[in-house]
Every structure is written in C-alpha cells, then in structure tokens.
Motif scaffolding. Structure first.
Motif, short mmCIF file in Angstrom:
data_model
loop_
_atom_site.label_atom_id
_atom_site.label_comp_id
_atom_site.label_asym_id
_atom_site.label_seq_id
_atom_site.Cartn_x
_atom_site.Cartn_y
_atom_site.Cartn_z
N VAL A 160 0.90 -1.08 0.00
CA VAL A 160 -0.05 0.11 0.03
C VAL A 160 0.90 1.24 -0.05
N VAL A 161 2.24 1.06 -0.37
CA VAL A 161 3.08 2.28 -0.48
C VAL A 161 2.59 3.01 -1.58
N GLY A 162 2.32 4.52 -1.37
CA GLY A 162 1.91 5.42 -2.09
C GLY A 162 0.35 5.57 -2.07
N LEU A 163 -0.41 4.67 -1.09
CA LEU A 163 -1.87 5.17 -0.89
C LEU A 163 -1.61 5.82 0.53
N SER A 226 -7.79 -3.15 5.84
CA SER A 226 -7.32 -4.68 6.12
C SER A 226 -6.02 -4.87 5.28
N GLN A 227 -6.15 -4.46 4.23
CA GLN A 227 -5.03 -4.48 3.27
C GLN A 227 -3.82 -3.62 3.89
N ALA A 228 -4.02 -2.47 4.32
CA ALA A 228 -2.92 -1.67 4.77
C ALA A 228 -2.44 -2.31 6.08
N GLU A 232 2.93 -4.37 2.65
CA GLU A 232 3.86 -3.65 2.87
C GLU A 232 3.26 -2.13 2.87
N ARG A 233 3.70 -1.37 3.84
CA ARG A 233 3.40 0.08 3.88
C ARG A 233 4.41 0.84 4.01
N GLY A 234 5.66 0.64 4.12
CA GLY A 234 6.73 1.74 4.04
C GLY A 234 6.69 2.59 5.40
N GLY A 235 6.34 2.02 6.47
CA GLY A 235 6.26 2.63 7.60
C GLY A 235 5.18 3.82 7.79
N ARG A 296 6.32 12.79 -3.59
CA ARG A 296 6.96 11.77 -4.05
C ARG A 296 7.22 11.85 -5.75
N GLN A 297 6.40 13.01 -6.19
CA GLN A 297 6.76 13.18 -7.79
C GLN A 297 6.33 12.03 -8.20
N SER A 298 5.25 11.47 -8.07
CA SER A 298 4.67 10.12 -8.53
C SER A 298 3.18 9.76 -8.20
N THR A 299 2.65 8.94 -8.89
CA THR A 299 1.42 8.63 -8.30
C THR A 299 1.00 7.21 -8.50
N LYS A 300 2.26 6.27 -8.33
CA LYS A 300 2.53 5.03 -8.23
C LYS A 300 1.90 4.68 -6.85
N GLY A 301 1.02 3.59 -6.99
CA GLY A 301 0.23 2.89 -5.73
C GLY A 301 -1.02 3.76 -5.46
N TRP A 302 -1.19 4.73 -6.39
CA TRP A 302 -2.78 5.44 -6.30
C TRP A 302 -3.12 5.19 -7.56
N SER A 303 -4.43 4.28 -7.86
CA SER A 303 -5.01 3.86 -8.87
C SER A 303 -5.58 4.90 -9.76
N ILE A 304 -5.25 5.02 -11.03
CA ILE A 304 -5.91 6.22 -11.83
C ILE A 304 -7.06 5.45 -12.24
N GLY A 305 -7.40 4.23 -12.19
CA GLY A 305 -8.77 3.59 -12.35
C GLY A 305 -9.94 4.04 -11.69
N ASN A 306 -9.20 4.04 -10.17
CA ASN A 306 -10.30 4.82 -9.30
C ASN A 306 -10.69 6.45 -9.62
N VAL A 307 -9.46 6.92 -10.04
CA VAL A 307 -9.90 8.37 -10.19
C VAL A 307 -10.80 8.72 -11.39
N LEU A 308 -10.66 7.68 -12.57
CA LEU A 308 -11.21 8.03 -13.62
C LEU A 308 -12.82 7.75 -13.55
N LEU A 309 -12.97 6.51 -12.73
CA LEU A 309 -14.54 6.17 -12.38
C LEU A 309 -15.19 7.05 -11.62
N ASP A 310 -14.38 7.63 -10.33
CA ASP A 310 -14.84 8.43 -9.44
C ASP A 310 -15.33 9.77 -10.40
N PHE A 311 -14.39 10.24 -11.11
CA PHE A 311 -14.74 11.56 -12.22
C PHE A 311 -16.13 11.31 -12.75
N THR A 312 -16.14 10.21 -13.33
CA THR A 312 -17.22 9.82 -14.18
C THR A 312 -18.45 9.86 -13.37
N GLY A 313 -18.48 9.25 -12.08
CA GLY A 313 -19.67 9.36 -11.22
C GLY A 313 -19.75 10.59 -10.87
#
Length: 377
Positions: A160-163, A226-228, A232-235, A296-313
């Motif tokens: 869950v690193v990045g979330l 639960s997943q978190a 692995e959560r990187g501290g 982090r200069q990155s969106t790795k770990g943060w799902s863009i699919g979640n964002v696109l569907l949320d935007f549509t909704g």
C-alpha cells in the motif's frame, strides 16, 4: 334487587358499547391509493381509490390539499374536492388534469379521519425523467466500481506504499457518517415522517441506490484498511493532524447525540449533522493524497482507474441533479442533499488534480532496454 338491576343495566351498556366499537372498527375504511402520481404538463391521469372490502354504505371521501409548490394549487392541477365511493363498491376512479409544473399534496379524509396521502407531481417531460433515471444508474455503477481498481492494485503489488493513510482514515469516517445518514432517512419511518413535516413537498433526497452505494463504499473502506494492515506500508501511519480532526468530528457527533436525546434538536437534524461530517471529510480527504503524490513526484500506488471512475460518477451525479431540478422546477433538489451535491462537486475537482498529476506532471518516462549493437570487425 335494585343493585342487581343496576349491575345488569351496566353490563348491557358495556356490551352495547363494545358492539358499537367493533362495528366502527369493522366499518373503518382501509384505502389503497398511489403514493405518487406523476404527470407531464397539459396531460391527465386517472387515479383509483380502492377499499380492502366493500363498504356498507356510500362514503364521501374528501381531497384536502395540504401543500402546493405554488400559491394556488389549481394552477398546477385540477382535481375534485370530493369523491363518492358507492355502497357495495370496492373502488372508485377520478381524473386529475395537469396544467403547470409543480407539486401538490392531498390528504384523503372521510368523517374527519385522515385516511391516506397522495402526492401529485407535474413535470416538464417524461423523457427527461427516464434520462435522469438512466444517468442515476450510470453514476451509481461508476462510483460503486471505482473502489475495485485500488483494492486490485493493493493486492497485485502486495503493498500500500503510495496510498496515503490519512486518506484511508478520512474515507472510513466519511462513509460511516454517510451510511448513518442514508439508512436513517431511507429506512426509519419516524425520521421519514419528520422529513415530510419539514419538507411538505415530500422529496426525499435519499434513494435505494444511495443506501447501497454508501454501504458498499464502507465495505471497501474496511477492505483498504485490512490491506494496509497486512501488506507492505513503508512505515506509514495516520498523522496526528488527521487524528485530531477525526477526534473533533466524532466528539461533535457524540455531543450531538446527547443533545438529540435531550430533545434540544430533532433526530432529523442529528442525521443531517452526519451528512455535514461526510461533506467536511470530502473537502479534506483528498488533500493528503495529492500532497503525497507531489512530495513523491509520483502517483505509483494510487490507482488512476479509481480516479477516472470517480470522475465519471461525480459528473453524472451533478448532471442528474440539474436535470431533476429543471424537470420539476425545483432547484432545491440540487441543495436539498448537500452531501450528495458536495460529494459530486469536490470529487470532480480533486479528480482533475489527480489526472493532471498522473498524465501530465508525474508521467513515468518510458523504459527502454539498452541494445548493444555488435559491430563487425
């Protein structure tokens, strides 16, 4: 002998009174009428009043208008002031003529007894009504499915690193509050009656799909947490700022509960406080994630699919509220459920931020494998 006579007389009077009560109970009308009658402008509708059993005598049923969205209800619809249910009949029909867009609520009265309530809604177009329903299912599906890509991303990476954990904590609290609000306003009769008393037009902002959505979202918030805990959560931990804000929110909810129990506020007002908690969470929950992406200069770990569907909704949710408001000439529909409107508006704004981060600011450069060319000697 005189005493015995009085006892007999008293006994006969009691039997007669009981007999009268039974007859009154048996003769009490139990009518079935539609809760809502929806019509287009300049159209008509036939409404059926049916009784559970044939009446012993002709009964006059009065239609008493108790609410109109305009000063004169006759500018919206024309309906009879009373209807006669004939002796031995089990049903009677009457015709309603629609004139202009608006809403009218009428109570059915017989012998000064409130029997039932009918809400007449005149809209611009039935086509728009169907379009609104289709749009409602589109945003419902988009928002519901939007929770799956992040869960899949976490499972695939076993990380869950990045979330951001503050986002998870805010989201869990928000959907607990939203579920409480939706369940109360949709399923609890006492709360629904309070709402109708405060809003005579009778437009309940919570639908069945809203209840399912909030409970479904709450389930996935629990899955994320639960997943978190497992992956692995990187501290990462929930920040003290987030903990303080959540403590303030739940303290407010607890104090409001005591105030409601003391009858200083209504239970409907108490439920609306939960909707405000959800709205406040929506305003701030994306900030930690957006800042983490920036840091982090990155969106790795943060799902863009979640964002696109949320935007549509979000877009379709706002569109549906606008169509409903126009079709009913009732713009309070947009603001009648501040949580639903705010959820769509602020989700769309932050989704644009996340899409900008993912596709423009922090695009991962394409990876190339170095190919060593062998030169002939």
């Amino acid at each position: 002998m005189g005493g015995l006579y009085l006892v007999k007389k008293w006994f006969l009077a009691e039997v007669l009174a009981l007999h009268m009560l039974i007859n009154i109970s048996e003769s009490a009308l139990c009518l079935n009428v539609p809760d809502v009658v929806t019509m287009e402008q300049t159209s008509s509708a036939t409404v059926t009043i049916s009784s559970s059993s044939a009446v012993n005598q002709s009964t006059v049923i009065q239609l008493n208008v108790t609410f109109s969205s305009k000063n004169n209800y006759s500018s919206i619809i024309t309906l009879p002031q009373q209807v006669l249910l004939p002796e031995k009949a089990t049903s009677v029909n009457f015709t309603v003529l629609a004139h202009d867009v608006g809403q009218v609520t009428a109570h059915l009265l017989s012998n000064n007894t409130d029997l039932n309530r009918i809400r007449f809604i005149v809209i611009h177009s039935n086509v728009l009504s169907v379009v609104s329903q289709v749009i409602g299912w589109i945003y419902f599906l988009a928002w519901s499915v939007s929770f799956y890509p992040q869960a899949w991303e976490n499972w695939r990476r076993k990380s869950v690193v990045g979330l951001n954990f503050d986002y998870l904590a805010f989201n869990l609290t928000g959907f607990i509050a939203y579920s409480v609000f939706n369940i109360g306003l949709f399923w609890i009769p006492y709360i629904k009656e309070e709402f109708l008393q405060k809003n005579p037009s009778g437009i309940n902002p919570v639908n069945a799909n809203d209840v399912f959505f909030s409970l479904h979202a709450l389930l996935f918030c629990v899955i994320y947490v639960s997943q978190a805990a497992l992956y692995e959560r990187g501290g990462q931990t929930v920040s003290w700022t987030a903990r303080l804000l959540l403590l303030i929110g739940w303290t407010f909810a607890l104090i409001s509960l005591f105030v409601a129990v003391a009858q200083k506020i209504t239970w409907l007002e108490y439920l609306y406080y939960f909707s405000y908690i959800k709205l406040a969470v929506t305003l701030i929950k994306y900030v930690p994630q957006a800042y983490m992406n920036y840091r982090r200069q990155s969106t790795k770990g943060w799902s863009i699919g979640n964002v696109l569907l949320d935007f549509t909704g979000g877009v379709f949710s706002i569109l549906q509220m606008i169509i409903q408001s126009y079709n009913n000439d009732e713009w309070k529909l947009v603001f009648g459920d501040p949580t639903k409107f705010g959820l769509g508006l602020f989700s769309v704004a932050f989704d644009i931020v996340f899409m900008t981060q993912h596709y423009c600011l922090y695009r991962q450069p394409q990876q190339y494998e170095a190919i060593l060319e062998q030169q002939d000697d």
